[in-house]
Design a protein around this motif. Structure first.
Motif, PDB file in Angstrom:
ATOM      1  N   ASN A 274       0.797  -1.223   0.000  1.00  0.00           N
ATOM      2  CA  ASN A 274       0.000   0.000   0.000  1.00  0.00           C
ATOM      3  C   ASN A 274       0.831   1.275   0.000  1.00  0.00           C
ATOM      4  OD1 ASN A 274      -3.196  -0.335   0.437  1.00  0.00           O
ATOM      5  ND2 ASN A 274      -2.137  -2.103   1.302  1.00  0.00           N
ATOM      6  N   ASP A 275       2.034   1.240   0.586  1.00  0.00           N
ATOM      7  CA  ASP A 275       2.804   2.492   0.648  1.00  0.00           C
ATOM      8  C   ASP A 275       3.761   2.666  -0.532  1.00  0.00           C
ATOM      9  OD1 ASP A 275       5.149   1.005   1.156  1.00  0.00           O
ATOM     10  OD2 ASP A 275       5.193   1.486   3.289  1.00  0.00           O
ATOM     11  N   LYS A 288      -2.493  -1.003  -9.710  1.00  0.00           N
ATOM     12  CA  LYS A 288      -3.728  -0.254  -9.449  1.00  0.00           C
ATOM     13  C   LYS A 288      -4.798  -0.546 -10.493  1.00  0.00           C
ATOM     14  CE  LYS A 288      -1.733   3.931  -7.426  1.00  0.00           C
ATOM     15  NZ  LYS A 288      -1.559   5.379  -7.673  1.00  0.00           N
ATOM     16  N   PHE A 293      -6.137  -3.847  -2.963  1.00  0.00           N
ATOM     17  CA  PHE A 293      -5.013  -3.726  -2.038  1.00  0.00           C
ATOM     18  C   PHE A 293      -5.285  -4.365  -0.675  1.00  0.00           C
ATOM     19  CE2 PHE A 293      -4.005  -0.689  -5.253  1.00  0.00           C
ATOM     20  CZ  PHE A 293      -2.619  -0.567  -5.245  1.00  0.00           C
ATOM     21  N   ASN A 294      -6.472  -4.859  -0.451  1.00  0.00           N
ATOM     22  CA  ASN A 294      -6.840  -5.564   0.778  1.00  0.00           C
ATOM     23  C   ASN A 294      -7.454  -6.902   0.386  1.00  0.00           C
ATOM     24  OD1 ASN A 294      -6.153  -3.298   2.417  1.00  0.00           O
ATOM     25  ND2 ASN A 294      -8.153  -2.385   2.003  1.00  0.00           N
ATOM     26  N   TYR A 308      -5.575  -2.368   4.913  1.00  0.00           N
ATOM     27  CA  TYR A 308      -4.892  -1.114   5.211  1.00  0.00           C
ATOM     28  C   TYR A 308      -5.939  -0.017   5.239  1.00  0.00           C
ATOM     29  CZ  TYR A 308      -2.253   3.192   4.540  1.00  0.00           C
ATOM     30  OH  TYR A 308      -1.755   4.463   4.682  1.00  0.00           O
ATOM     31  N   LYS A 310      -6.340   3.850   5.234  1.00  0.00           N
ATOM     32  CA  LYS A 310      -5.566   5.055   4.921  1.00  0.00           C
ATOM     33  C   LYS A 310      -5.837   6.195   5.892  1.00  0.00           C
ATOM     34  CE  LYS A 310      -4.443   8.114   1.034  1.00  0.00           C
ATOM     35  NZ  LYS A 310      -4.706   8.427  -0.394  1.00  0.00           N
TER      36      LYS A 310
END
Length: 350
Positions: A274-275, A288, A293-294, A308, A310
């Motif tokens: 994620n980062d 993307k 992302f999860n 995650y 944000k």
């Protein structure tokens, strides 16, 4: 002048009665354990919430929380092994099930970025022998498979897959062959484990060796992850958390069911995904465009969620080692996970 209250029309009155009756019926059929999990006052701490989950029939729980600027925190409740009364261990290995799809999507992304494969190539390009056995094999692209838009039937939906558990010596692909497509390629969404079975085999075909070795080279070693494995054969079985299914006495720990990892390793992977520290700028743009992302994971005896958030810059990984036929335990995982996040938000004044 006092205005009179307008009386609702008969139609509106009937509508309200029907709505109330419908609501009552809905509540009657909603398992009260789910209602209870939602309406109980929110605890002040994550540990209190984790302890609370034991009252919902879970045998063991592990929660890992990584908030930016703070050391990672571990919370446990219940048993690592209920027969032996071994308490849950924060560093236990756990079968992560479909969370592994994130690793597959990262691998596909990296290979696409290196132009070792193309997301627009078709399933038939890699496996021409599947023409006639997987409908539309010459139209289904890798991109569609990553995004679950292929229409390929899910092999775990086959009754024979479950009847023949643990499918020792069988190629589970057989449960998806020679079936009509669920829908035309790219015309709908349908979650299918068969997509990721094919993607894993494509990774191995492209790199020339097994999928887990590629994960090790491109994901695990760069991130310093030493507690993520491809199968039970790579680990000490005592380190694996036991898995239980409501109504069945067996421990599912000994069944080979795919990737295994600690909550911390999954959390570190998810943070890096994620980062942006796992993927370069071009890889991130590709990723993307193709996947999420999860992810959650579900197997007999094992369910997990890795997310995650944000707004609070936090990763939360939750492992729970009890599942059931009705799916209530999965609903409870989702509820308790959301409550952990609420506690973290509340602590930040959000």
């Amino acid at each position: 002048m006092v205005s009179a209250t307008k009386k609702p029309s008969k139609g509106k009155q009937i509508f309200r009665i029907v709505l109330l009756v419908g609501t009552f019926i809905s509540l009657w059929f909603v398992p009260w354990i789910l209602v209870k999990a939602w309406i109980l006052p929110l605890p002040n701490t994550v540990q209190e919430q984790v302890d609370q989950t034991l009252g919902y029939g879970f045998d063991g729980v592990i929660v890992y929380v990584d908030e930016a600027g703070k050391p990672p925190a571990f919370y446990t409740a219940g048993y690592h092994n209920r027969e032996q009364k071994i308490p849950a261990k924060p560093n236990a290995l756990f079968k992560i099930a479909s969370i592994s799809k994130l690793y597959v999507a990262v691998a596909i992304t990296k290979l696409a970025n290196e132009q070792r494969l193309s997301l627009d190539q078709t399933l038939a390009d890699y496996f021409p022998e599947l023409m006639g056995r997987i409908e539309n094999a010459d139209q289904i692209t890798l991109r569609m498979m990553v995004q679950h838009r292929s229409g390929i039937p899910n092999y775990t939906d086959s009754p024979d897959f479950w009847k023949n558990q643990p499918n020792i010596g069988k190629d589970v692909l057989q449960y998806a062959l020679d079936l009509p497509a669920d829908f035309e390629p790219n015309k709908d969404y349908g979650y299918s484990n068969t997509n990721y079975l094919f993607l894993s085999r494509i990774i191995e075909k492209v790199v020339g060796y097994d999928r887990q070795h590629y994960f090790m080279e491109e994901i695990l070693t760069p991130l310093g992850l030493k507690n993520t494995f491809g199968s039970l054969s790579e680990v000490n079985l005592d380190d694996v958390m036991s898995g239980y299914y409501v109504g069945i006495d067996d421990d599912f720990k000994t069944e080979e069911q795919g990737m295994i990892a600690t909550a911390e390793d999954v959390g570190l992977f998810l943070r890096a995904l994620n980062d942006g520290s796992l993927l370069n700028e071009n890889e991130m743009e590709i990723y993307k465009s193709i996947y999420e992302f999860n992810h959650g994971g579900l197997l007999p005896g094992y369910q997990s969620m890795a997310e995650y958030h944000k707004d609070i810059d936090a990763v939360v990984v939750q492992f729970m080692n009890t599942t059931d036929f009705e799916g209530y335990q999965w609903n409870l995982l989702q509820i308790t996970h959301s409550r952990v996040v609420k506690i973290l938000r509340k602590a930040k004044g959000l």
